[in-house]
Motif scaffolding. Structure first.
Motif, PDB file in Angstrom:
ATOM      1  N   LEU A  87     -25.230  24.478 -26.532  1.00  0.00           N
ATOM      2  CA  LEU A  87     -23.913  24.878 -26.036  1.00  0.00           C
ATOM      3  C   LEU A  87     -23.679  24.403 -24.613  1.00  0.00           C
ATOM      4  O   LEU A  87     -22.531  24.243 -24.197  1.00  0.00           O
ATOM      5  CB  LEU A  87     -23.776  26.405 -26.116  1.00  0.00           C
ATOM      6  N   SER A  88     -24.748  24.166 -23.869  1.00  0.00           N
ATOM      7  CA  SER A  88     -24.580  23.606 -22.530  1.00  0.00           C
ATOM      8  C   SER A  88     -23.962  22.216 -22.601  1.00  0.00           C
ATOM      9  O   SER A  88     -23.147  21.843 -21.740  1.00  0.00           O
ATOM     10  CB  SER A  88     -25.923  23.550 -21.800  1.00  0.00           C
ATOM     11  N   ASN A  89     -24.302  21.431 -23.632  1.00  0.00           N
ATOM     12  CA  ASN A  89     -23.695  20.112 -23.798  1.00  0.00           C
ATOM     13  C   ASN A  89     -22.218  20.225 -24.141  1.00  0.00           C
ATOM     14  O   ASN A  89     -21.398  19.403 -23.708  1.00  0.00           O
ATOM     15  CB  ASN A  89     -24.421  19.328 -24.890  1.00  0.00           C
ATOM     16  N   VAL A  90     -21.869  21.247 -24.924  1.00  0.00           N
ATOM     17  CA  VAL A  90     -20.463  21.469 -25.258  1.00  0.00           C
ATOM     18  C   VAL A  90     -19.672  21.799 -23.999  1.00  0.00           C
ATOM     19  O   VAL A  90     -18.605  21.228 -23.740  1.00  0.00           O
ATOM     20  CB  VAL A  90     -20.332  22.609 -26.291  1.00  0.00           C
ATOM     21  N   VAL A  91     -20.207  22.725 -23.194  1.00  0.00           N
ATOM     22  CA  VAL A  91     -19.513  23.147 -21.971  1.00  0.00           C
ATOM     23  C   VAL A  91     -19.388  21.978 -20.997  1.00  0.00           C
ATOM     24  O   VAL A  91     -18.306  21.733 -20.429  1.00  0.00           O
ATOM     25  CB  VAL A  91     -20.253  24.330 -21.320  1.00  0.00           C
ATOM     26  N   LEU A  92     -20.472  21.236 -20.795  1.00  0.00           N
ATOM     27  CA  LEU A  92     -20.433  20.120 -19.847  1.00  0.00           C
ATOM     28  C   LEU A  92     -19.513  19.012 -20.330  1.00  0.00           C
ATOM     29  O   LEU A  92     -18.800  18.388 -19.532  1.00  0.00           O
ATOM     30  CB  LEU A  92     -21.845  19.577 -19.624  1.00  0.00           C
ATOM     31  N   GLY A  93     -19.517  18.740 -21.627  1.00  0.00           N
ATOM     32  CA  GLY A  93     -18.622  17.715 -22.152  1.00  0.00           C
ATOM     33  C   GLY A  93     -17.162  18.060 -21.927  1.00  0.00           C
ATOM     34  O   GLY A  93     -16.359  17.216 -21.510  1.00  0.00           O
ATOM     35  N   LYS A  94     -16.812  19.320 -22.169  1.00  0.00           N
ATOM     36  CA  LYS A  94     -15.438  19.765 -21.938  1.00  0.00           C
ATOM     37  C   LYS A  94     -15.104  19.743 -20.445  1.00  0.00           C
ATOM     38  O   LYS A  94     -13.986  19.361 -20.047  1.00  0.00           O
ATOM     39  CB  LYS A  94     -15.249  21.179 -22.505  1.00  0.00           C
ATOM     40  N   TYR A  95     -16.065  20.148 -19.634  1.00  0.00           N
ATOM     41  CA  TYR A  95     -15.833  20.193 -18.181  1.00  0.00           C
ATOM     42  C   TYR A  95     -15.595  18.791 -17.622  1.00  0.00           C
ATOM     43  O   TYR A  95     -14.656  18.578 -16.843  1.00  0.00           O
ATOM     44  CB  TYR A  95     -17.026  20.854 -17.504  1.00  0.00           C
ATOM     45  N   PHE A  96     -16.410  17.819 -18.007  1.00  0.00           N
ATOM     46  CA  PHE A  96     -16.238  16.460 -17.496  1.00  0.00           C
ATOM     47  C   PHE A  96     -14.956  15.818 -18.028  1.00  0.00           C
ATOM     48  O   PHE A  96     -14.363  14.970 -17.351  1.00  0.00           O
ATOM     49  CB  PHE A  96     -17.450  15.609 -17.842  1.00  0.00           C
ATOM     50  N   ALA A  97     -14.513  16.226 -19.204  1.00  0.00           N
ATOM     51  CA  ALA A  97     -13.224  15.743 -19.691  1.00  0.00           C
ATOM     52  C   ALA A  97     -12.084  16.272 -18.811  1.00  0.00           C
ATOM     53  O   ALA A  97     -11.133  15.541 -18.499  1.00  0.00           O
ATOM     54  CB  ALA A  97     -13.017  16.171 -21.143  1.00  0.00           C
ATOM     55  N   LEU A  98     -12.201  17.533 -18.396  1.00  0.00           N
ATOM     56  CA  LEU A  98     -11.203  18.101 -17.487  1.00  0.00           C
ATOM     57  C   LEU A  98     -11.223  17.390 -16.136  1.00  0.00           C
ATOM     58  O   LEU A  98     -10.171  17.141 -15.537  1.00  0.00           O
ATOM     59  CB  LEU A  98     -11.469  19.596 -17.299  1.00  0.00           C
ATOM     60  N   LEU A  99     -12.418  17.047 -15.651  1.00  0.00           N
ATOM     61  CA  LEU A  99     -12.509  16.300 -14.394  1.00  0.00           C
ATOM     62  C   LEU A  99     -11.883  14.916 -14.530  1.00  0.00           C
ATOM     63  O   LEU A  99     -11.316  14.397 -13.562  1.00  0.00           O
ATOM     64  CB  LEU A  99     -13.975  16.169 -13.966  1.00  0.00           C
ATOM     65  N   THR A 100     -11.986  14.333 -15.706  1.00  0.00           N
ATOM     66  CA  THR A 100     -11.350  13.032 -15.935  1.00  0.00           C
ATOM     67  C   THR A 100      -9.841  13.134 -15.815  1.00  0.00           C
ATOM     68  O   THR A 100      -9.188  12.274 -15.206  1.00  0.00           O
ATOM     69  CB  THR A 100     -11.725  12.501 -17.330  1.00  0.00           C
ATOM     70  N   VAL A 101      -9.283  14.215 -16.381  1.00  0.00           N
ATOM     71  CA  VAL A 101      -7.832  14.434 -16.273  1.00  0.00           C
ATOM     72  C   VAL A 101      -7.433  14.642 -14.821  1.00  0.00           C
ATOM     73  O   VAL A 101      -6.362  14.201 -14.385  1.00  0.00           O
ATOM     74  CB  VAL A 101      -7.414  15.643 -17.137  1.00  0.00           C
ATOM     75  N   LEU A 102      -8.280  15.299 -14.034  1.00  0.00           N
ATOM     76  CA  LEU A 102      -7.996  15.491 -12.609  1.00  0.00           C
ATOM     77  C   LEU A 102      -8.132  14.187 -11.827  1.00  0.00           C
ATOM     78  O   LEU A 102      -7.345  13.923 -10.906  1.00  0.00           O
ATOM     79  CB  LEU A 102      -8.949  16.542 -12.039  1.00  0.00           C
ATOM     80  N   MET A 103      -9.110  13.369 -12.189  1.00  0.00           N
ATOM     81  CA  MET A 103      -9.395  12.172 -11.417  1.00  0.00           C
ATOM     82  C   MET A 103      -8.321  11.095 -11.584  1.00  0.00           C
ATOM     83  O   MET A 103      -8.015  10.367 -10.628  1.00  0.00           O
ATOM     84  CB  MET A 103     -10.753  11.601 -11.839  1.00  0.00           C
ATOM     85  N   LEU A 104      -7.741  11.001 -12.765  1.00  0.00           N
ATOM     86  CA  LEU A 104      -6.778   9.921 -13.038  1.00  0.00           C
ATOM     87  C   LEU A 104      -5.583   9.934 -12.083  1.00  0.00           C
ATOM     88  O   LEU A 104      -5.245   8.893 -11.507  1.00  0.00           O
ATOM     89  CB  LEU A 104      -6.328   9.986 -14.496  1.00  0.00           C
ATOM     90  N   PRO A 105      -4.897  11.069 -11.872  1.00  0.00           N
ATOM     91  CA  PRO A 105      -3.781  11.027 -10.914  1.00  0.00           C
ATOM     92  C   PRO A 105      -4.237  10.747  -9.488  1.00  0.00           C
ATOM     93  O   PRO A 105      -3.490  10.133  -8.714  1.00  0.00           O
ATOM     94  CB  PRO A 105      -3.154  12.425 -11.044  1.00  0.00           C
ATOM     95  N   LEU A 106      -5.457  11.164  -9.132  1.00  0.00           N
ATOM     96  CA  LEU A 106      -5.952  10.884  -7.783  1.00  0.00           C
ATOM     97  C   LEU A 106      -6.174   9.385  -7.585  1.00  0.00           C
ATOM     98  O   LEU A 106      -5.966   8.874  -6.485  1.00  0.00           O
ATOM     99  CB  LEU A 106      -7.248  11.652  -7.523  1.00  0.00           C
ATOM    100  N   VAL A 107      -6.592   8.695  -8.644  1.00  0.00           N
ATOM    101  CA  VAL A 107      -6.761   7.240  -8.546  1.00  0.00           C
ATOM    102  C   VAL A 107      -5.418   6.585  -8.270  1.00  0.00           C
ATOM    103  O   VAL A 107      -5.307   5.676  -7.429  1.00  0.00           O
ATOM    104  CB  VAL A 107      -7.394   6.694  -9.838  1.00  0.00           C
ATOM    105  N   PHE A 108      -4.368   7.033  -8.963  1.00  0.00           N
ATOM    106  CA  PHE A 108      -3.034   6.497  -8.702  1.00  0.00           C
ATOM    107  C   PHE A 108      -2.564   6.846  -7.286  1.00  0.00           C
ATOM    108  O   PHE A 108      -1.914   6.026  -6.613  1.00  0.00           O
ATOM    109  CB  PHE A 108      -2.031   7.040  -9.726  1.00  0.00           C
ATOM    110  N   CYS A 109      -2.893   8.064  -6.835  1.00  0.00           N
ATOM    111  CA  CYS A 109      -2.464   8.494  -5.496  1.00  0.00           C
ATOM    112  C   CYS A 109      -3.129   7.681  -4.392  1.00  0.00           C
ATOM    113  O   CYS A 109      -2.609   7.634  -3.265  1.00  0.00           O
ATOM    114  CB  CYS A 109      -2.764   9.968  -5.290  1.00  0.00           C
ATOM    115  N   MET A 110      -4.279   7.061  -4.686  1.00  0.00           N
ATOM    116  CA  MET A 110      -4.953   6.251  -3.676  1.00  0.00           C
ATOM    117  C   MET A 110      -4.127   5.036  -3.276  1.00  0.00           C
ATOM    118  O   MET A 110      -4.364   4.444  -2.214  1.00  0.00           O
ATOM    119  CB  MET A 110      -6.327   5.808  -4.189  1.00  0.00           C
ATOM    120  N   THR A 111      -3.164   4.656  -4.112  1.00  0.00           N
ATOM    121  CA  THR A 111      -2.300   3.518  -3.755  1.00  0.00           C
ATOM    122  C   THR A 111      -1.236   3.915  -2.734  1.00  0.00           C
ATOM    123  O   THR A 111      -0.691   3.048  -2.056  1.00  0.00           O
ATOM    124  CB  THR A 111      -1.610   2.959  -5.015  1.00  0.00           C
ATOM    125  N   TYR A 112      -0.950   5.207  -2.600  1.00  0.00           N
ATOM    126  CA  TYR A 112       0.098   5.638  -1.679  1.00  0.00           C
ATOM    127  C   TYR A 112      -0.215   5.255  -0.228  1.00  0.00           C
ATOM    128  O   TYR A 112       0.630   4.639   0.443  1.00  0.00           O
ATOM    129  CB  TYR A 112       0.324   7.145  -1.783  1.00  0.00           C
TER     130      TYR A 112
END
Length: 287
Positions: A87-112
């Motif tokens: 279950l730790s793999n399930v939790v970590l997999g979901k958590y890193f997917a959420l971090l991916t969703v957070l990271m994507l807009p920040l990558v775009f914001c780096m162009t500002y």
């Protein structure tokens, strides 16, 4: 873990949820950039990014409420419980997917700031530090949302509890100034907090012995300190509130300081929340 990460990423980007949240972050940062940097004619993109941290109050509850609550409703968690998976793999997999969703807009914001640098000088060192703090704070808050999604069965209730916790954390610096700090008040608040945590422990595990043991283990030393040396508790409530505030620790990053203490706090908070989420799921699997 990688399989769960891929599965969660597909679920976010095969539905409007991921795109709406990414658009929300970009919109918030864009509005603040226009108001501060363009309309205000100040080349301080770090101020625009720092002002956008309020988006976490809305983004994190919506993003994390379906992490486990929806799968529990659909019976997917029961399938995971019956499979020989950690279950730790399930939790970590979901958590890193959420971090991916957070990271994507920040990558775009780096162009500002790159675009704004064509019209004025930008301090890229402070901007990089602010981005690091923004992502670290978001990672910790997302872990808090994952824990409450694992703890609360209804996804609307999980979203509401997460929002209340983040809102209290946001106003902790103000509360630290407003609350009384005499020894009795500090004792009463800490004792009440212990009882609330014990109740949450009981609701999560339905183990009255564990909840009572936790309450006694925390309350007895507190009672002894209050009885013998009550002066030690004076001013303790303000100190605790400032120390626990997630948003207060973001300030050094906004000033260009890569605060290792704040980074350790964010990492520790995220690790603790994910560990507790795993323990909640493990208990329900055994039950």
């Amino acid at each position: 873990m990688l399989a769960f990460w891929k599965r969660e990423c597909r679920s976010y980007f095969h539905s409007p949820v991921g795109y709406v949240l990414i658009a929300g972050v970009l919109c918030m940062v864009g509005i603040n950039t226009y108001m501060i940097c363009i309309s205000g004619r100040m080349p301080v993109f770090e101020n625009a990014l720092s002002s956008s941290a309020l988006i976490f109050l809305l983004m994190v509850p919506i993003l994390t409420m379906r992490t486990f609550s929806e799968e529990r409703r659909d019976g997917v968690l029961q399938f995971f419980y019956s499979m020989p998976v950690r279950l730790s793999n399930v939790v970590l997999g979901k958590y890193f997917a959420l971090l991916t969703v957070l990271m994507l807009p920040l990558v775009f914001c780096m162009t500002y700031p790159l675009i704004l640098s064509r019209f004025g000088s930008m301090n890229f060192g402070i901007i990089a530090s602010t981005f690091a703090g923004f992502f670290a704070m978001g990672s910790a808050l997302i872990a808090v949302g994952v824990f409450f999604s694992a703890l609360v069965e209804n996804q609307v209730a999980a979203s509401g509890v997460t929002f209340v916790v983040l809102l209290v954390s946001y106003f902790m610096p103000t509360l630290a100034i407003a609350v009384p700090n005499d020894a009795f008040t500090v004792f009463a608040v800490l004792a009440g907090a212990v009882l609330v945590l014990a109740l949450a422990c009981y609701l999560a595990s339905r183990n009255s012995v564990a909840a009572l043991s936790f309450a006694l283990a925390c309350c007895l030393p507190l009672c002894i300190v209050y009885r013998l040396t009550p002066a030690c508790l004076n001013g303790g409530l303000s100190t605790i509130l400032r120390g626990l505030s997630v948003y207060t620790r973001f300030a050094p990053f906004h000033e260009g300081v890569l605060d290792l203490t704040a980074l350790a706090y964010y990492i520790s908070l995220a690790a603790l929340m994910l560990f507790l989420a795993v323990q909640v799921l493990e208990y329900r699997r055994c039950r």
